[in-house]
Design an enzyme around this catalytic site. Structure first.
Site, PDB file in Angstrom:
ATOM      1  N   HIS A   1       0.926  -1.811   0.202  1.00  0.00           N
ATOM      2  CA  HIS A   1      -0.424   0.151  -0.115  1.00  0.00           C
ATOM      3  C   HIS A   1       1.449   1.414   0.205  1.00  0.00           C
ATOM      4  CE1 HIS A   1      -0.583  -0.981   4.898  1.00  0.00           C
ATOM      5  NE2 HIS A   1       0.496  -0.243   4.045  1.00  0.00           N
TER       6      HIS A   1
ATOM      7  N   HIS B   1      -1.424   4.863   9.932  1.00  0.00           N
ATOM      8  CA  HIS B   1       0.042   5.585  10.230  1.00  0.00           C
ATOM      9  C   HIS B   1      -0.187   6.496  11.172  1.00  0.00           C
ATOM     10  CE1 HIS B   1       0.060   2.656   6.132  1.00  0.00           C
ATOM     11  NE2 HIS B   1       1.246   2.558   6.283  1.00  0.00           N
TER      12      HIS B   1
ATOM     13  N   HIS C   1      10.791  -3.719   2.788  1.00  0.00           N
ATOM     14  CA  HIS C   1      11.774  -2.272   2.821  1.00  0.00           C
ATOM     15  C   HIS C   1      11.543  -1.417   4.358  1.00  0.00           C
ATOM     16  CE1 HIS C   1       7.340  -1.626   3.948  1.00  0.00           C
ATOM     17  NE2 HIS C   1       7.284  -0.051   4.278  1.00  0.00           N
TER      18      HIS C   1
ATOM     19  N   GLU D   1       5.339  -5.453   8.299  1.00  0.00           N
ATOM     20  CA  GLU D   1       3.603  -5.007   8.091  1.00  0.00           C
ATOM     21  C   GLU D   1       3.362  -6.393   7.481  1.00  0.00           C
ATOM     22  OE1 GLU D   1       3.426  -0.416   6.617  1.00  0.00           O
ATOM     23  OE2 GLU D   1       4.161  -2.073   5.279  1.00  0.00           O
TER      24      GLU D   1
END
Length: 297
Positions: free
Chosen positions: A15, A62, A200, A247
């Site tokens: 996402h 977030h 990431h 995640e």
């Protein structure tokens, strides 16, 4: 035909916020972005052919709906409408997300009775963690539209502030959601989406880390050995996939909801895609279809 709801498929996707920016600014045909969006075209057609009645969408906030002052481990949206969040540069120009209050309330009741302590959210905004997957799978939508093509039940998971839930607990939650959906007394076609990842890291000496080999091996195992994958400790995610690679435990919620974990046939891989980079992130995408027991493989 069953009179109860059922989960027919699970969808998995990164996402990355920059993907939403590229779509919103009409840059999907740019040389940098075109290969990524081409990888989602088969899934967009699949969504047209397999439009659900509702989606349970697993994502992480977030620091928009929740701040570091209060972070629920698992938060289920039970409202009827969720506006796009302002993430610092204004809300995305996309439609509001319309919920499915009846199904959400039923999932909450069932899952809490299965000993999961959910936080129930009747009103919140939703950020790119939820809206970017919708854009990727449904394509650009006019901001003045009344909503997306189907209702969405948000399930926000804390993967921002440690301690975060284990892969095992996420996997078990997916199994509990499947049982909840299957006990809902309406013949709904429900999909469950797991979002976030893949490898990431956004800060520190390893900022920009991407691990192609590990990402693809992880997807292999998600398909073939999800129960074993659910035992992977957090340190493996952080070491191999970067600090934000954690995640991926949210994908285990969606995978745990598939029927093969309850004695059904293995799911059918409808589409699989992997691409690097998108901004400084590896993008993974997978669509798994449940196969009814009476259907041929």
């Amino acid at each position: 035909m069953s009179s109860h709801a059922r989960i027919t498929a699970s969808v998995y996707t990164s996402h990355v916020p920059a993907i939403g920016v590229a779509m919103d600014q009409g840059r999907t045909a740019d040389p940098y972005w075109a290969p990524l969006f081409a990888g989602y075209e088969p899934s967009r057609q699949w969504m047209v052919d397999n439009k659900p009645d509702a989606i349970v969408l697993v994502y992480n906030d977030h620091a928009n709906a929740f701040s570091l002052d209060m972070i629920p481990t698992f938060a289920l949206g039970t409202g009827d409408r969720y506006e796009p969040a302002d993430e610092g540069w204004g809300p995305r120009a996309v439609p509001p997300v319309l919920g499915h209050g009846a199904l959400a309330a039923h999932i909450a009741q069932s899952v809490i009775q299965q000993d999961f302590d959910l936080t129930l959210i009747n009103r919140m905004t939703v950020d790119h963690g939820l809206t970017v997957p919708l854009s990727l799978l449904f394509g650009p939508q006019r901001a003045d539209a009344p909503g997306w093509p189907c209702p969405v039940i948000p399930l926000a998971v804390n993967v921002v502030q440690y301690p975060v839930p284990s892969g095992r607990r996420c996997f078990q939650l997916g199994q509990a959601i499947r049982r909840a959906v299957e006990s809902f007394d309406e013949p709904l076609n429900v999909q469950i989406w797991g979002t976030g990842g893949m490898s990431h890291q956004l800060q520190g000496p390893r900022a920009g880390l991407i691990n192609r080999e590990w990402d693809n091996a992880w997807m292999d195992r998600l398909i073939a050995d999800p129960a074993g994958l659910a035992e992977m400790p957090h340190v493996d995610y952080v070491r191999e996939a970067g600090s934000e690679g954690i995640e991926l435990v949210m994908w285990l919620i969606a995978r745990g909801a598939m029927s093969d974990l309850a004695g059904g046939p293995p799911p059918r891989v409808a589409h699989r895609f992997y691409h690097v980079p998108a901004s400084n992130t590896a993008v993974g995408h997978l669509v798994l279809e449940n196969i009814p027991k009476e259907s041929p493989q």
